[in-house]
Write an enzyme that holds these catalytic residues in place. Structure first.
Site, PDB file in Angstrom:
ATOM      1  N   GLN A  24       1.959  -5.959   5.717  1.00 57.17           N
ATOM      2  CA  GLN A  24       2.233  -5.710   4.320  1.00 57.17           C
ATOM      3  C   GLN A  24       3.677  -6.126   4.024  1.00 57.17           C
ATOM      4  O   GLN A  24       4.413  -6.426   4.951  1.00 57.17           O
ATOM      5  CB  GLN A  24       1.995  -4.247   3.996  1.00 57.17           C
ATOM      6  CG  GLN A  24       0.551  -3.827   4.285  1.00 57.17           C
ATOM      7  CD  GLN A  24       0.225  -2.422   3.788  1.00 57.17           C
ATOM      8  OE1 GLN A  24       1.018  -1.781   3.094  1.00 57.17           O
ATOM      9  NE2 GLN A  24      -0.950  -1.919   4.150  1.00 57.17           N
ATOM     10  N   GLU A  42     -12.686  -2.207   2.408  1.00 61.81           N
ATOM     11  CA  GLU A  42     -13.271  -1.851   3.704  1.00 61.81           C
ATOM     12  C   GLU A  42     -14.359  -0.780   3.530  1.00 61.81           C
ATOM     13  O   GLU A  42     -14.301   0.306   4.117  1.00 61.81           O
ATOM     14  CB  GLU A  42     -12.184  -1.413   4.697  1.00 61.81           C
ATOM     15  CG  GLU A  42     -11.235  -2.552   5.021  1.00 61.81           C
ATOM     16  CD  GLU A  42     -10.338  -2.340   6.248  1.00 61.81           C
ATOM     17  OE1 GLU A  42     -10.263  -1.225   6.782  1.00 61.81           O
ATOM     18  OE2 GLU A  42      -9.701  -3.328   6.665  1.00 61.81           O
ATOM     19  N   GLU A  71      -6.223  -9.100   3.818  1.00 64.08           N
ATOM     20  CA  GLU A  71      -5.382  -8.425   4.819  1.00 64.08           C
ATOM     21  C   GLU A  71      -5.355  -9.292   6.070  1.00 64.08           C
ATOM     22  O   GLU A  71      -6.417  -9.600   6.633  1.00 64.08           O
ATOM     23  CB  GLU A  71      -5.917  -7.035   5.162  1.00 64.08           C
ATOM     24  CG  GLU A  71      -5.763  -6.048   4.013  1.00 64.08           C
ATOM     25  CD  GLU A  71      -6.164  -4.623   4.357  1.00 64.08           C
ATOM     26  OE1 GLU A  71      -6.083  -4.254   5.552  1.00 64.08           O
ATOM     27  OE2 GLU A  71      -6.557  -3.902   3.433  1.00 64.08           O
ATOM     28  N   GLU A 129       0.846  -1.201   0.000  1.00 63.73           N
ATOM     29  CA  GLU A 129       0.000   0.000   0.000  1.00 63.73           C
ATOM     30  C   GLU A 129       0.873   1.240   0.000  1.00 63.73           C
ATOM     31  O   GLU A 129       2.019   1.223   0.487  1.00 63.73           O
ATOM     32  CB  GLU A 129      -0.886  -0.021   1.256  1.00 63.73           C
ATOM     33  CG  GLU A 129      -1.828   1.177   1.346  1.00 63.73           C
ATOM     34  CD  GLU A 129      -2.939   0.995   2.379  1.00 63.73           C
ATOM     35  OE1 GLU A 129      -2.876   0.047   3.179  1.00 63.73           O
ATOM     36  OE2 GLU A 129      -3.872   1.817   2.361  1.00 63.73           O
ATOM     37  N   TYR A 165      -6.978  -9.042  11.566  1.00 67.86           N
ATOM     38  CA  TYR A 165      -5.660  -8.719  12.122  1.00 67.86           C
ATOM     39  C   TYR A 165      -5.508  -9.350  13.494  1.00 67.86           C
ATOM     40  O   TYR A 165      -6.473  -9.437  14.265  1.00 67.86           O
ATOM     41  CB  TYR A 165      -5.483  -7.201  12.233  1.00 67.86           C
ATOM     42  CG  TYR A 165      -5.178  -6.559  10.887  1.00 67.86           C
ATOM     43  CD1 TYR A 165      -3.893  -6.595  10.369  1.00 67.86           C
ATOM     44  CD2 TYR A 165      -6.176  -5.936  10.136  1.00 67.86           C
ATOM     45  CE1 TYR A 165      -3.597  -6.021   9.133  1.00 67.86           C
ATOM     46  CE2 TYR A 165      -5.890  -5.356   8.904  1.00 67.86           C
ATOM     47  CZ  TYR A 165      -4.595  -5.414   8.406  1.00 67.86           C
ATOM     48  OH  TYR A 165      -4.305  -4.844   7.191  1.00 67.86           O
TER      49      TYR A 165
HETATM   50  O1  AHR Z   1      -3.086  -2.536   6.216  1.00 69.77           O
HETATM   51  C1  AHR Z   1      -3.349  -1.305   6.794  1.00 69.77           C
HETATM   52  C2  AHR Z   1      -4.810  -0.905   6.686  1.00 69.77           C
HETATM   53  O2  AHR Z   1      -5.600  -1.773   7.429  1.00 69.77           O
HETATM   54  C3  AHR Z   1      -5.424  -0.949   5.311  1.00 69.77           C
HETATM   55  O3  AHR Z   1      -5.180   0.190   4.570  1.00 69.77           O
HETATM   56  C4  AHR Z   1      -6.893  -1.058   5.617  1.00 69.77           C
HETATM   57  O4  AHR Z   1      -7.602  -1.728   4.601  1.00 69.77           O
HETATM   58  C5  AHR Z   1      -6.930  -1.786   6.939  1.00 69.77           C
HETATM   59  O5  AHR Z   1      -7.753  -1.162   7.841  1.00 69.77           O
END
Ligand code: AHR
Length: 507
Positions: free
Chosen positions: A357, A178, A308, A30, A252
């Site tokens: 990432q 998102e 993600e 990103e 996450y």
């Molecule tokens: O990976 C960081 C951020 O986390 C991304 O931009 C978003 O899609 C998510 O909230």
């Protein structure tokens, strides 16, 4: 050290399960902090070896992972990115403010052509994420035409004027990101209506077949997935009315709160357990979304894409809070190995996953510093050691004897995690011992094939907090696993505490 635990793991090598798509080992870049700029792209005038501004040491390190695909330009950034600002002579490209990530100016020097060149250097399939939040249907449609159309058309002429004659192949297309949050704060129903229009005008040009991925839920939001599934046409088989081929989900590993996520390297053993419990929960989350999808698509034609995932810690001291730069310890590597075992078990529905990432942001493979030095993180090594699972056939794994689960805060953590696959005359078994104090004596009870040879690799370190730095880059790095021996039932091995191992078996 505590007494060793014992385990027996039955693996049915002759019972083929779903193929483990190599795309489960996908990546994400990103425009965020130092991922694209400094990480992948340093510009042609940099003193670092580069091709068209792309760092060649980064490319070389990632090529060793056989990275299958790369998602770009976001994330949240995708929904404020206007691709036309990132083509043509760099000096003429207008800038913009990256409002999501640090409020810094983005100069658009890394745009469509640079991204596609990066994918070509990496040998990775591009996964382009389009802008639904602040872009138009026409803009997204034009981007697809610019990238993938052959012959002659307004967008083809523009691409050619910018120096690229042949169209590129773009297999993966994200329709927003998102949408419930940074992608527009939409309701599920509101997004579905929009996304149907956007997806309709993302055409398949000249043999390029887009795999359109609808922006999905986060964590346990099954209602979002259900709203999408109601809208997805499941006729399948390339029927012209198909508008999405997959839907995404994000998860996450944040064991604390979003305000206090904790440090990547300064943590106690209970923080470690909480992290692993949170990481292990990906299994329940994927099962939840898959179950909803099964109700609408029992033949599993629509893919689930976890585009993600990974650990998210407090940023390193004295770094920009909007840049999400974090260290990466042995703990992160074990989070990754645990996720991959779960991914392998979900391989029928889960068709792609992208760690967040790739460079300098969140759970990165690579960290770079201001001198241009490059460090391979512990997580990098898990991706490398698991390469043999790419496009291999998963096989059933049964933990018939295993260590007692650890209990904390009313939750349980399984201390041993295993998955296995077969490709040709090789099997690959991945084993993670999550116990921070006890080693594990594990019998691999291999059924349905004869063991003709074996070799093993081990990733561990004296402490869970161990990590690699420019000054000390090999603190966490794979070594030969010397404890694998033949056993009447197959193989036997001892894993040290908090370790990850792969065993390659010649069949
Ligand atoms: O990976 C960081 C951020 O986390 C991304 O931009 C978003 O899609 C998510 O909230």
């Amino acid at each position: 050290m505590s007494t060793a635990s014992t385990a027996r793991v039955v693996i049915d090598l002759d019972v083929p399960g779903p193929i483990i798509s190599r795309h489960l080992y996908g990546h994400f870049a990103e425009h965020l902090g130092r991922c694209v700029y400094d990480g992948f792209y340093v510009g042609e005038s940099s003193g670092l070896p580069n091709q068209g501004g792309i760092r060649l040491d980064v490319v070389e390190a990632l090529r060793a992972l056989n990275i299958p695909n790369l998602r770009w330009p976001g994330g949240c950034f995708a929904d404020e990115y206007h691709w036309m600002n990132g083509i043509g002579p760099r000096a003429d490209r207008p800038g913009m403010i990256n409002t999501n990530w640090g409020n810094v100016e983005e100069n658009n020097h890394f745009g469509t052509h640079e991204f596609m060149a990066l994918c070509e250097l990496l040998g990775a399939d591009p996964y382009v994420n389009g802008n639904v939040g602040s872009g138009t249907v026409q803009e997204m449609s034009d981007w697809v035409e610019y990238l993938t159309r052959d012959g002659d058309s307004p967008m083809v002429r523009l691409r050619k004027a910018n120096g690229r004659d042949a169209p590129w192949k773009v297999p993966f297309w994200g329709v927003g990101n998102e949408a419930w949050g940074c992608g527009g704060n939409l309701t599920a129903e509101g997004y579905v209506e929009l996304a149907r229009r956007y997806a309709t005008f993302c055409r398949d040009h000249d043999g390029n077949k887009l795999y359109r991925i609808a922006a999905g839920a986060s964590d346990d939001d099954l209602a979002w997935t259900e709203a999408l599934m109601k809208a997805v046409n499941t006729l399948g088989g390339g029927h012209p009315r198909d508008i999405f081929q997959a839907i995404s989900v994000h998860y996450y590993t944040v064991p604390g709160t979003w305000l206090h996520k904790g440090s990547a390297t300064k943590f106690e053993v209970d923080d470690y357990y909480r992290t692993m419990i949170k990481a292990q929960d990906i299994d329940r989350v994927l099962t939840g979304h898959s179950t909803v999808m099964d109700a609408y698509d029992p033949q599993r034609k629509i893919g689930l894409v976890l585009d993600e995932w990974g650990t998210w810690w407090d940023v390193e001291p004295d770094t920009n809070p909007g840049f999400l730069y974090q260290q990466n310890a042995l703990r992160d590597a074990l989070v990754a190995s645990l996720h991959f075992d779960v991914f392998h078990r979900h391989a029928e529905r889960l068709v792609m996953a992208n760690i967040a990432q790739t460079v300098n942001v969140l759970q990165a493979m690579l960290l770079t510093d201001e001198t241009g030095a490059l460090v391979l993180t512990p997580t990098y090594h898990v991706f490398e050691m698991n390469k043999g699972h790419h496009d291999a056939t998963s096989v059933p794994v049964h933990l018939v004897d295993r260590p007692a689960p650890y209990e904390l805060d009313g939750k349980q953590l399984e201390l041993l995690s295993v998955s296995a696959s077969v490709k040709g005359d090789k099997a690959l078994v991945s084993v993670t011992n999550l116990d921070p104090a006890a080693s594990a004596d594990v019998v691999l009870d291999l059924r349905g094939a004869t063991v003709r040879g074996h070799s093993g690799r081990l990733l561990t370190a004296p402490k869970l907090q161990a990590h690699n730095t420019v000054a000390d880059p090999q603190v966490v790095a794979p070594v030969a696993l010397t404890t694998v021996v033949e056993d009447p039932r197959g193989l036997r091995l001892t894993l040290p505490p908090h370790s990850f191992a792969t065993v390659e078996v010649d069949l």
